[in-house]
Scaffold this motif. Sequence first.
Motif, PDB file in Angstrom:
ATOM      1  N   LEU A 135       0.833  -1.204   0.000  1.00  0.00           N
ATOM      2  CA  LEU A 135       0.000   0.000   0.000  1.00  0.00           C
ATOM      3  C   LEU A 135       0.868   1.255   0.000  1.00  0.00           C
ATOM      4  CD1 LEU A 135      -2.905   1.116   0.156  1.00  0.00           C
ATOM      5  CD2 LEU A 135      -2.637   1.116   2.649  1.00  0.00           C
ATOM      6  N   ALA A 136       1.930   1.256   0.795  1.00  0.00           N
ATOM      7  CA  ALA A 136       2.839   2.415   0.854  1.00  0.00           C
ATOM      8  C   ALA A 136       3.503   2.651  -0.504  1.00  0.00           C
ATOM      9  CB  ALA A 136       3.893   2.206   1.934  1.00  0.00           C
ATOM     10  N   ALA A 137       3.878   1.572  -1.189  1.00  0.00           N
ATOM     11  CA  ALA A 137       4.498   1.707  -2.510  1.00  0.00           C
ATOM     12  C   ALA A 137       3.502   2.291  -3.519  1.00  0.00           C
ATOM     13  CB  ALA A 137       5.022   0.359  -2.993  1.00  0.00           C
ATOM     14  N   LEU A 138       2.239   1.840  -3.446  1.00  0.00           N
ATOM     15  CA  LEU A 138       1.212   2.371  -4.341  1.00  0.00           C
ATOM     16  C   LEU A 138       0.962   3.854  -4.048  1.00  0.00           C
ATOM     17  CD1 LEU A 138      -1.004   2.141  -6.473  1.00  0.00           C
ATOM     18  CD2 LEU A 138      -2.505   1.200  -4.684  1.00  0.00           C
ATOM     19  N   ASP A 139       0.830   4.192  -2.787  1.00  0.00           N
ATOM     20  CA  ASP A 139       0.594   5.587  -2.403  1.00  0.00           C
ATOM     21  C   ASP A 139       1.743   6.480  -2.871  1.00  0.00           C
ATOM     22  OD1 ASP A 139      -0.909   7.653  -1.098  1.00  0.00           O
ATOM     23  OD2 ASP A 139       0.492   7.531   0.582  1.00  0.00           O
ATOM     24  N   ALA A 140       2.976   6.016  -2.689  1.00  0.00           N
ATOM     25  CA  ALA A 140       4.145   6.792  -3.128  1.00  0.00           C
ATOM     26  C   ALA A 140       4.153   6.964  -4.640  1.00  0.00           C
ATOM     27  CB  ALA A 140       5.434   6.118  -2.657  1.00  0.00           C
ATOM     28  N   ALA A 141       3.803   5.893  -5.367  1.00  0.00           N
ATOM     29  CA  ALA A 141       3.775   5.979  -6.833  1.00  0.00           C
ATOM     30  C   ALA A 141       2.729   6.995  -7.295  1.00  0.00           C
ATOM     31  CB  ALA A 141       3.499   4.604  -7.439  1.00  0.00           C
ATOM     32  N   ILE A 142       1.572   6.982  -6.655  1.00  0.00           N
ATOM     33  CA  ILE A 142       0.517   7.935  -7.025  1.00  0.00           C
ATOM     34  C   ILE A 142       0.978   9.372  -6.754  1.00  0.00           C
ATOM     35  CG2 ILE A 142      -1.804   8.756  -6.433  1.00  0.00           C
ATOM     36  CD1 ILE A 142      -2.514   5.760  -5.945  1.00  0.00           C
ATOM     37  N   LYS A 143       1.604   9.585  -5.601  1.00  0.00           N
ATOM     38  CA  LYS A 143       2.036  10.935  -5.227  1.00  0.00           C
ATOM     39  C   LYS A 143       3.116  11.495  -6.143  1.00  0.00           C
ATOM     40  CE  LYS A 143       0.817  10.680  -0.360  1.00  0.00           C
ATOM     41  NZ  LYS A 143       1.320  10.460   1.008  1.00  0.00           N
ATOM     42  N   THR A 144       3.892  10.627  -6.782  1.00  0.00           N
ATOM     43  CA  THR A 144       5.008  11.101  -7.607  1.00  0.00           C
ATOM     44  C   THR A 144       4.741  10.996  -9.109  1.00  0.00           C
ATOM     45  OG1 THR A 144       6.078   8.933  -7.479  1.00  0.00           O
ATOM     46  CG2 THR A 144       6.703  10.566  -5.814  1.00  0.00           C
ATOM     47  N   THR A 145       3.562  10.547  -9.492  1.00  0.00           N
ATOM     48  CA  THR A 145       3.250  10.378 -10.915  1.00  0.00           C
ATOM     49  C   THR A 145       2.774  11.685 -11.534  1.00  0.00           C
ATOM     50  OG1 THR A 145       2.716   8.041 -10.685  1.00  0.00           O
ATOM     51  CG2 THR A 145       1.706   9.187 -12.536  1.00  0.00           C
ATOM     52  N   ASP A 146       3.286  11.963 -12.716  1.00  0.00           N
ATOM     53  CA  ASP A 146       2.802  13.086 -13.513  1.00  0.00           C
ATOM     54  C   ASP A 146       1.735  12.523 -14.459  1.00  0.00           C
ATOM     55  OD1 ASP A 146       2.311  15.108 -15.361  1.00  0.00           O
ATOM     56  OD2 ASP A 146       4.388  15.804 -15.327  1.00  0.00           O
ATOM     57  N   PHE A 147       0.487  12.635 -14.073  1.00  0.00           N
ATOM     58  CA  PHE A 147      -0.604  12.032 -14.834  1.00  0.00           C
ATOM     59  C   PHE A 147      -0.793  12.701 -16.189  1.00  0.00           C
ATOM     60  CE2 PHE A 147      -1.374  10.562 -10.559  1.00  0.00           C
ATOM     61  CZ  PHE A 147      -1.676   9.216 -10.781  1.00  0.00           C
ATOM     62  N   ASP A 148      -0.413  13.963 -16.324  1.00  0.00           N
ATOM     63  CA  ASP A 148      -0.491  14.629 -17.630  1.00  0.00           C
ATOM     64  C   ASP A 148       0.456  13.959 -18.624  1.00  0.00           C
ATOM     65  OD1 ASP A 148      -2.446  16.443 -16.863  1.00  0.00           O
ATOM     66  OD2 ASP A 148      -0.964  17.921 -16.186  1.00  0.00           O
ATOM     67  N   VAL A 149       1.617  13.506 -18.153  1.00  0.00           N
ATOM     68  CA  VAL A 149       2.558  12.802 -19.031  1.00  0.00           C
ATOM     69  C   VAL A 149       1.949  11.480 -19.489  1.00  0.00           C
ATOM     70  CG1 VAL A 149       4.803  11.626 -19.118  1.00  0.00           C
ATOM     71  CG2 VAL A 149       4.625  13.907 -18.115  1.00  0.00           C
ATOM     72  N   ILE A 150       1.314  10.751 -18.584  1.00  0.00           N
ATOM     73  CA  ILE A 150       0.665   9.493 -18.965  1.00  0.00           C
ATOM     74  C   ILE A 150      -0.402   9.766 -20.018  1.00  0.00           C
ATOM     75  CG2 ILE A 150      -0.840   7.624 -18.171  1.00  0.00           C
ATOM     76  CD1 ILE A 150       0.691   7.673 -15.514  1.00  0.00           C
ATOM     77  N   ARG A 151      -1.256  10.766 -19.760  1.00  0.00           N
ATOM     78  CA  ARG A 151      -2.348  11.079 -20.695  1.00  0.00           C
ATOM     79  C   ARG A 151      -1.846  11.643 -22.015  1.00  0.00           C
ATOM     80  NH1 ARG A 151      -5.182  12.321 -15.823  1.00  0.00           N
ATOM     81  NH2 ARG A 151      -4.278  14.404 -15.799  1.00  0.00           N
ATOM     82  N   SER A 152      -0.588  12.044 -22.097  1.00  0.00           N
ATOM     83  CA  SER A 152      -0.060  12.626 -23.333  1.00  0.00           C
ATOM     84  C   SER A 152       0.177  11.576 -24.417  1.00  0.00           C
ATOM     85  CB  SER A 152       1.235  13.396 -23.058  1.00  0.00           C
ATOM     86  OG  SER A 152       2.302  12.507 -22.794  1.00  0.00           O
ATOM     87  N   VAL A 153       0.053  10.297 -24.065  1.00  0.00           N
ATOM     88  CA  VAL A 153       0.228   9.222 -25.052  1.00  0.00           C
ATOM     89  C   VAL A 153      -1.154   8.660 -25.369  1.00  0.00           C
ATOM     90  CG1 VAL A 153       1.352   7.031 -25.581  1.00  0.00           C
ATOM     91  CG2 VAL A 153       2.483   8.678 -24.053  1.00  0.00           C
ATOM     92  N   PRO A 154      -1.753   9.087 -26.483  1.00  0.00           N
ATOM     93  CA  PRO A 154      -3.120   8.656 -26.787  1.00  0.00           C
ATOM     94  C   PRO A 154      -3.193   7.194 -27.220  1.00  0.00           C
ATOM     95  CG  PRO A 154      -2.264   9.986 -28.581  1.00  0.00           C
ATOM     96  CD  PRO A 154      -1.228  10.000 -27.487  1.00  0.00           C
ATOM     97  N   PHE A 155      -4.316   6.576 -26.908  1.00  0.00           N
ATOM     98  CA  PHE A 155      -4.615   5.238 -27.407  1.00  0.00           C
ATOM     99  C   PHE A 155      -5.026   5.395 -28.866  1.00  0.00           C
ATOM    100  CE2 PHE A 155      -7.857   1.969 -28.290  1.00  0.00           C
ATOM    101  CZ  PHE A 155      -7.086   0.840 -28.090  1.00  0.00           C
TER     102      PHE A 155
END
Length: 122
Positions: free
Chosen positions: A46-66
Amino acid sequence: LVTVTTRGGECFDGPCGSSVTIERDGTVHEAAKPPNELGTVPPDVLAALDAAIKTTDFDVIRSVPFTGECPVNFDGQEWIYEFGAPGGSERIASCETEIDPAHPVFAALTAALQAVGVIPPG
């Protein structure tokens, strides 16, 4: 912390779909009628998931369209992720954004879901 919703596909009584939520305390439950408790994510996972969420740039993820055809068009499923990030809810849908399962936030999410048997290991 995270809600994962699937939609699409064909089930016996109509379109398939489900929604699984991982709460901030590690409790995992389905949105379906009770009993809907699926287990508890171990504290380290759970701590690893929480840390990953806190440090993720979601705009970068969304910048790659399906760019393919959404699987719901041919009896497959779309995955919709809603992450409780520090700046608010972050939504990622697999028919809008190319999902990289190796990205730390998705790898941590998979580990958390595997820990309670929602996704089989391997």
